[in-house]
Design an enzyme around this catalytic site. Structure first.
Site, mmCIF file in Angstrom:
data_model
loop_
_atom_site.group_PDB
_atom_site.id
_atom_site.type_symbol
_atom_site.label_atom_id
_atom_site.label_comp_id
_atom_site.label_asym_id
_atom_site.label_seq_id
_atom_site.Cartn_x
_atom_site.Cartn_y
_atom_site.Cartn_z
ATOM 1 N N LYS A 191 -52.146 47.827 36.045
ATOM 2 C CA LYS A 191 -51.019 47.405 36.879
ATOM 3 C C LYS A 191 -50.127 46.332 36.229
ATOM 4 O O LYS A 191 -49.235 46.683 35.489
ATOM 5 C CB LYS A 191 -51.538 46.999 38.254
ATOM 6 C CG LYS A 191 -52.008 48.243 39.043
ATOM 7 C CD LYS A 191 -51.951 48.067 40.540
ATOM 8 C CE LYS A 191 -51.986 49.395 41.262
ATOM 9 N NZ LYS A 191 -53.310 49.854 41.660
ATOM 10 N N TYR A 231 -61.200 50.904 46.382
ATOM 11 C CA TYR A 231 -60.274 51.871 45.786
ATOM 12 C C TYR A 231 -60.292 51.679 44.274
ATOM 13 O O TYR A 231 -60.111 50.561 43.786
ATOM 14 C CB TYR A 231 -58.847 51.693 46.317
ATOM 15 C CG TYR A 231 -57.903 52.660 45.650
ATOM 16 C CD1 TYR A 231 -57.850 53.995 46.045
ATOM 17 C CD2 TYR A 231 -57.107 52.264 44.572
ATOM 18 C CE1 TYR A 231 -57.035 54.904 45.395
ATOM 19 C CE2 TYR A 231 -56.292 53.169 43.919
ATOM 20 C CZ TYR A 231 -56.255 54.483 44.330
ATOM 21 O OH TYR A 231 -55.451 55.388 43.685
ATOM 22 N N ASP A 253 -63.355 45.782 38.764
ATOM 23 C CA ASP A 253 -62.054 46.438 38.716
ATOM 24 C C ASP A 253 -61.009 45.403 39.111
ATOM 25 O O ASP A 253 -60.828 45.118 40.298
ATOM 26 C CB ASP A 253 -62.061 47.642 39.668
ATOM 27 C CG ASP A 253 -60.724 48.362 39.706
ATOM 28 O OD1 ASP A 253 -59.724 47.795 39.216
ATOM 29 O OD2 ASP A 253 -60.672 49.474 40.250
ATOM 30 N N TYR A 262 -48.975 60.694 47.344
ATOM 31 C CA TYR A 262 -49.567 61.009 48.645
ATOM 32 C C TYR A 262 -48.517 61.477 49.644
ATOM 33 O O TYR A 262 -48.426 60.954 50.749
ATOM 34 C CB TYR A 262 -50.335 59.789 49.182
ATOM 35 C CG TYR A 262 -51.641 59.584 48.451
ATOM 36 C CD1 TYR A 262 -52.783 60.267 48.855
ATOM 37 C CD2 TYR A 262 -51.732 58.743 47.343
ATOM 38 C CE1 TYR A 262 -53.987 60.110 48.174
ATOM 39 C CE2 TYR A 262 -52.925 58.587 46.652
ATOM 40 C CZ TYR A 262 -54.048 59.271 47.073
ATOM 41 O OH TYR A 262 -55.230 59.127 46.401
HETATM 42 C C1 LIG Z 1 -54.120 51.024 41.392
HETATM 43 C C2 LIG Z 1 -55.566 50.836 41.194
HETATM 44 C C3 LIG Z 1 -56.314 51.707 40.396
HETATM 45 C C4 LIG Z 1 -55.719 52.950 39.757
HETATM 46 O O1 LIG Z 1 -54.734 52.650 38.838
HETATM 47 P P1 LIG Z 1 -53.653 53.804 38.427
HETATM 48 O O2 LIG Z 1 -52.834 53.137 37.368
HETATM 49 O O3 LIG Z 1 -52.892 54.126 39.669
HETATM 50 O O4 LIG Z 1 -54.434 54.947 37.921
HETATM 51 C C5 LIG Z 1 -57.660 51.439 40.238
HETATM 52 N N1 LIG Z 1 -58.241 50.378 40.814
HETATM 53 C C6 LIG Z 1 -57.548 49.506 41.579
HETATM 54 C C7 LIG Z 1 -58.243 48.334 42.175
HETATM 55 C C8 LIG Z 1 -56.196 49.715 41.810
HETATM 56 O O5 LIG Z 1 -55.514 48.876 42.603
#
Ligand SMILES: *Cc1c(COP(=O)(O)O)cnc(C)c1O
Length: 431
Positions: A276, A146, A247, A18
């Site tokens: 992550k 997100y 997520d 970004y």
């Molecule tokens: C970071 C993140 C993503 C995306 O993961 P990337 O490895 O950057 O593609 C999706 N959902 C959540 C909640 C995140 O924190």
């Protein structure tokens, strides 16, 4: 390369997350990282408050993770996963199924969090197609969420806080409910679920799944909401034939004080995304877990297969490292460490509340957030933190940290002191 030539070359060549190529924000060359410290090319050392965006839960250069990489490297770095399998993938999948909610029984390995979200969305759509309900193709989600930067994931991000409004016309349109306003620690109010309930009631024939970040909304606002919301969402999903996707890419592996954030409730999703911290910050790897019911239904559908297969699926180096990272987590008393970090953050960030430009201070698990009243200038403020010997990277109006779990109390105090110092400097500048 000298410190200066490195920065100059970077500026002319490299995109950063970004960022602009024309008016780039500062970048700091780092040469190594060990434990909770980043070593800069000019000899300065920074205490890391970011765990490289939630990932490096054990800190950097950890002997056990290094060992997992080098041992696996001697056998094979990578082989295709089409028609082949290997122990690193199988043992990691067994481990993930063992530690996640009981309903989750199968594992799809993907290369990044965003891709694991794409996979979850495709699975939800294929599930309903297999059930003879191909009209169920939309997602229902909550504002301030997100879920990643690829197109499918972008379409379920909040278009304002997710910075994606530019792409609105090329993205599929989904349903957005108000995000829950009841704080994590406050008493639950049923009003909070009405927006999502109304959308489910009116549109369930079009909707394949509800997708959301349980308890902690990360990059969309660093907001911690009441886990009772998850129970209500589960009831609504069951009532209206919607799959539930959690997520846990940011929240997984202990960050919120539970191994997975959904454990703050008793709710299991049908599909869960992990990423992550999965490899302890060593390599990119993500996973989409599903219940046996979802897996069996997709596999019995018209296609007979699930329609996705990344080139680097189940990369052995990444799988071995992830397994070592989870084992390490289990051996190092993470729960006590996260609890201690939480208490210390609560005590040491509280004084920020006295500053006139601070709107809110919130802490959950090993996450501390100070929200100020205007966006932080990212051309200036990173220098203030680096000058104080810490690595903290604000985002919009949010100054936040989620350090490696092995940070010691003195180091954590340096982080919280720096946050107070920067927040008060921002307050002074306003005068
Ligand atoms: C970071 C993140 C993503 C995306 O993961 P990337 O490895 O950057 O593609 C999706 N959902 C959540 C909640 C995140 O924190």
């Amino acid at each position: 390369m000298t410190y200066k030539t490195l920065i100059e070359a970077d500026r002319s060549l490299l995109w950063h997350p970004y960022a602009s190529m024309v008016d780039p924000p500062p970048v700091f060359p780092v040469v190594s990282a060990t434990g909770v410290r980043l070593m800069l090319a000019d000899g300065r050392e920074l205490i890391d408050g970011m765990a490289s965006w939630w990932c490096a839960i054990h800190g950097y250069n950890h002997p056990a993770l290094n060992e997992a990489v080098t041992t696996q490297l001697k056998d094979m770095a990578h082989v295709m996963f089409g028609g082949l399998t290997h122990e690193p993938a199988v043992t990691l999948a067994q481990k993930l199924v063992e530690i996640t909610p009981r309903e989750l029984q199968t594992v799809f390995f993907a290369d990044s969090g965003s891709v694991s979200v794409e996979v979850a969305i495709k699975m939800a759509i294929q599930y309903w197609a297999a059930k003879g309900r191909p009209g169920k193709q939309k997602l229902l989600t909550i504002r301030q969420g997100y879920h990643g930067d690829t197109f499918g994931a972008m379409a379920v991000c909040d278009s304002v806080t997710g910075m994606h409004s530019l792409f609105r016309d090329v993205l599929p349109e989904h349903y957005f409910a108000d995000s829950p306003r009841t704080r994590f620690e406050d008493e639950w109010s049923d009003d909070d679920i009405e927006s999502l309930r109304a959308l489910a009631e009116n549109h369930h024939d079009d909707i394949a799944a509800v997708i959301l970040e349980p308890v902690v909304q990360g990059a969309g606002g660093m907001w911690f909401y009441n886990p009772a919301y998850l129970d209500k969402v589960r009831q609504i999903c069951d009532q209206y034939d919607l799959l539930l996707v959690f997520d846990e890419i940011a929240t997984g592996f202990g960050r919120t004080g539970k191994l997975f954030a959904c454990e703050h409730s008793r709710v299991s999703p049908d599909i869960m995304c992990l990423g992550k911290a999965l490899t302890g910050g060593y390599m990119t790897l993500a996973a989409t877990l599903t219940s046996a019911g979802v897996a069996d239904t997709i596999s019995a559908g018209g296609e007979g297969v699930f329609m996705h297969g990344p080139t680097f699926m189940a990369n052995p180096l990444a799988c071995s490292t992830a397994l070592a990272s989870i084992n390490l987590l289990e051996q190092t008393g993470w729960q006590q460490r996260v609890e201690n970090i939480q208490s210390q953050l609560q005590a040491e960030l509280a004084p920020c509340r006295q500053l006139d430009n601070v709107i809110d201070v919130r802490v959950l698990g090993a996450i501390g957030v100070v929200e100020v009243d205007r966006p932080v200038d990212m051309h200036v403020v990173p220098h203030w933190f680096v000058e104080r010997g810490v690595w903290i990277r604000p985002f919009g109006r949010l100054i936040y940290i989620m350090p490696p779990y092995m940070i010691d109390p003195g180091e954590l105090t340096e982080l919280t002191d720096a946050i107070y110092h920067v927040a008060s400097k921002l307050s002074d500048e306003k005068q």
